[in-house]
Design a protein around this motif. Structure first.
Motif, PDB file in Angstrom:
ATOM      1  N   LEU B  88      49.899  16.882  22.921  1.00  0.00           N
ATOM      2  CA  LEU B  88      48.338  16.609  23.186  1.00  0.00           C
ATOM      3  C   LEU B  88      47.772  18.200  23.148  1.00  0.00           C
ATOM      4  N   VAL B  89      46.960  18.256  22.201  1.00  0.00           N
ATOM      5  CA  VAL B  89      46.430  19.743  21.888  1.00  0.00           C
ATOM      6  C   VAL B  89      44.742  19.669  22.082  1.00  0.00           C
ATOM      7  N   LEU B  90      44.320  20.177  23.407  1.00  0.00           N
ATOM      8  CA  LEU B  90      42.895  20.337  23.422  1.00  0.00           C
ATOM      9  C   LEU B  90      42.262  21.494  22.707  1.00  0.00           C
ATOM     10  N   HIS B  91      41.236  21.009  22.204  1.00  0.00           N
ATOM     11  CA  HIS B  91      40.669  21.749  20.975  1.00  0.00           C
ATOM     12  C   HIS B  91      39.447  22.197  21.393  1.00  0.00           C
ATOM     13  N   THR B  92      39.295  23.710  21.405  1.00  0.00           N
ATOM     14  CA  THR B  92      38.175  24.283  21.862  1.00  0.00           C
ATOM     15  C   THR B  92      37.891  25.251  20.577  1.00  0.00           C
TER      16      THR B  92
END
Lengths: 386, 386
Positions: B88-92
């Motif tokens: 799960l890659v949190l994208h900012t």
């Protein structure tokens, strides 16, 4: 006089002693990795590599990536082979075992063709192996740093082109580029991989590669994506092409200081004919090997034609072990290396002779090392033949 | 006074300006990578990383490997996930896209949880995502260098431990370590990966990682071998443990000069309380952000709590594009960076404020950059609100 603080002469098969100007470039002020001044420096450095490798074919492609020389193996395995492919690995020491292990990591079957310690696989054996199976790549360690065995590239290339013309010829030149002649175009090589800290004479931290048009085509026609991210030419190829065209480009941040140092080292190397540089390395190698013979010592590499010119691997006499002689040499101001080949590591030492220690007439590193070896052996009771 | 040749102040989000003593360490004379003096230096450097990351747990494991920060992604993907796993890659911003691409390279399915540009995924969204599927790892970019968005680590860690305790928490700290507080033990993080050339203040060329005991156990219990060679902890773990125990060890040649420079940088950082360092970065960040607001400019990051303290990403006014203002700033002696987020790259600039430009009272880089930005905008006709 050198600007460097007094220190023992480092005469191992890499890292080597570095020139003052190269080390000075390491401390260059910080620059943006995408600013024009640094982009120009990186671009020029790539172009100079073409000269070092003696390639004028515009489809040849240089790569410079932050990493150790080992990263070159990953680049080959991840970009030029695909899982299930076969690699023929010519074995002249430790580094073939490791390269084979790298291939296996990427799902490539590595078949090793081994020679006895101190020798190299013979052309007829290689021909036989190439005829048995279709190999995607064949790899050869130009100088195996663990044994000092030199492999011959030109005859090997001719054989590969005759017997298995589509097989890519991969040369591990970590301990040879800059000290042994390599004619990339004339010898029809597909990849030479190397590192910065050996005969090129720039501190460690850069993986350097030259790839042929044939290699780049093989890369582009692969069926699967490269199975590494950091080592992927899919990521790096446009970056290298942009840098060489002096256009800013970004995939991962390069090391401006190391690139500047490499720029300085290559500028120095290319300021004189390469033939002189290679001849000088051979001349000094001859001198070291004669001194070793005069001391009654044997080399791992059995014949002059398979003995490297950048280093000499020397059996110790009288069951001496490296820790019984190397500290003594250090006291005399020279650092040589212990053995590395797993089967005989405790029986021999390695003497690196490349770069400024060889080419700079103001340096007496090599003579001091020879004298230290003589004196050091005498001090532990070894009597050289008179 | 600095020993460095006159040069424009580099105020991009890395590489940053480096201290004289750090650059001096870059030009250190050559040493053997397996000689005791260098082994001691490497070992001390690894131990200092424990202090920088505020971990006293002896099972935490530091790694320093030649490469760019990007190599840290390969280390995570190749060692902590296996083909078929979910991430799960949190994208900012930009760097989540790239980390996700890295996972896909290694056969790992990356699910991105995206926030609008300038914001970060919210805890309730993350909780929902974590409950939908079993993720091997969750990744968060502490500061996304493309947007200047800061993510919160401690609440995220608490959430992960509550909802999916076995999921490894991976923090991309490339643009935060050394400038933003990270309490590795207290926050129960599994991996922080970073690079040398940002707030740590050492030239580019080193991939730096701290891994938790939980991460090392997950690595050791994997069913398949790591699917990279150069990035494999199977190769590097014993080397790092040996170096820290001051024992010579070899897998691939490290860069003694870069390690010396890192040693110097970490010695400087640890000579004062870390809390002071982080407070100083916040103080200077506040100053830059106030100047930006006073100029009537907007940041990409929408709220102070999600704005990084090592950099500021600033929308340009009046449809100005970066090439219309950055060369003007360069003439005034400061280098800022253009945009990087694909969707809006031509609309904003990035101002890095970390390391010696922030902590060294004798440097006026930040004030000069703020003034240059004011004057530069005025010169192209922008009128700030009065």
């Amino acid at each position: 006089m050198s600007n460097q603080a007094p220190h023992p002469a480092l005469l191992i098969p890499g890292p080597i002693e570095f020139d003052d100007a190269v080390l000075q470039s390491m401390s260059r002020y910080s620059e943006s990795h995408v600013g024009q001044p640094f982009v120009n420096t990186f671009g020029e450095t790539l172009s100079m590599l073409r000269k070092l490798f003696q390639t004028e074919n515009p489809v040849s492609q240089p790569f410079i990536i932050s990493g150790s020389g080992t990263l070159g193996w990953d680049q080959v395995a991840a970009n030029l082979t695909e899982p299930g492919d076969d690699a023929l690995v010519l074995h002249t020491g430790y580094f073939a075992d490791s390269f084979a292990d790298c291939f296996e990591t990427y799902g490539v079957k590595a078949t090793q063709l081994k020679a006895p310690i101190g020798d190299r696989p013979q052309l007829d054996e290689i021909e036989k192996a190439l005829k048995e199976k279709k190999y995607k790549v064949i790899t050869v360690t130009h100088t195996d740093t663990s044994t000092g065995v030199l492999s011959e590239i030109e005859p090997l290339s001719k054989l590969v082109r005759k017997v298995s013309p589509e097989t890519l010829l991969i040369v591990d030149g970590v301990c040879s580029v800059g000290g042994e002649e390599i004619r990339f175009d004339d010898w029809d090589i597909d990849v030479v991989l190397t590192a910065s800290q050996k005969a090129i004479g720039c501190p460690a931290g850069l993986s350097i590669i030259m790839a042929s048009g044939r290699a780049i085509e093989a890369f582009k026609s692969r069926k699967t994506r490269p199975n590494s991210y950091f080592a992927s030419w899919q990521n790096w190829l446009p970056i290298m092409q942009n840098y060489e065209a002096k256009k800013p480009s970004y995939f991962a941040t390069p090391s401006p200081q190391l690139i500047h140092a490499l720029h300085t080292a290559l500028t120095q190397i290319l300021s004189k004919p390469l033939s002189e540089r290679f001849a000088r390395h051979k001349e000094v190698s001859d001198k070291v090997k004669k001194a070793v013979a005069d001391l009654g010592l044997k080399q791992l590499a059995t014949k002059r034609e398979n003995q490297a010119n950048c280093m000499t691997a020397i059996y110790l006499p009288n069951d001496l072990k490296p820790p019984e002689i190397l500290p003594n040499l250090l006291k005399k101001g020279v650092i040589l290396a212990g053995g590395l080949h797993k089967e005989i590591a405790t029986k021999y030492i390695r003497f690196g002779h490349m770069g400024v220690s060889v080419t700079d007439n103001k340096k007496d590193d090599i003579d001091r090392a020879i004298q230290a070896l003589k004196d050091g052996l005498a001090e532990v009771g070894y009597k050289a033949p008179s």
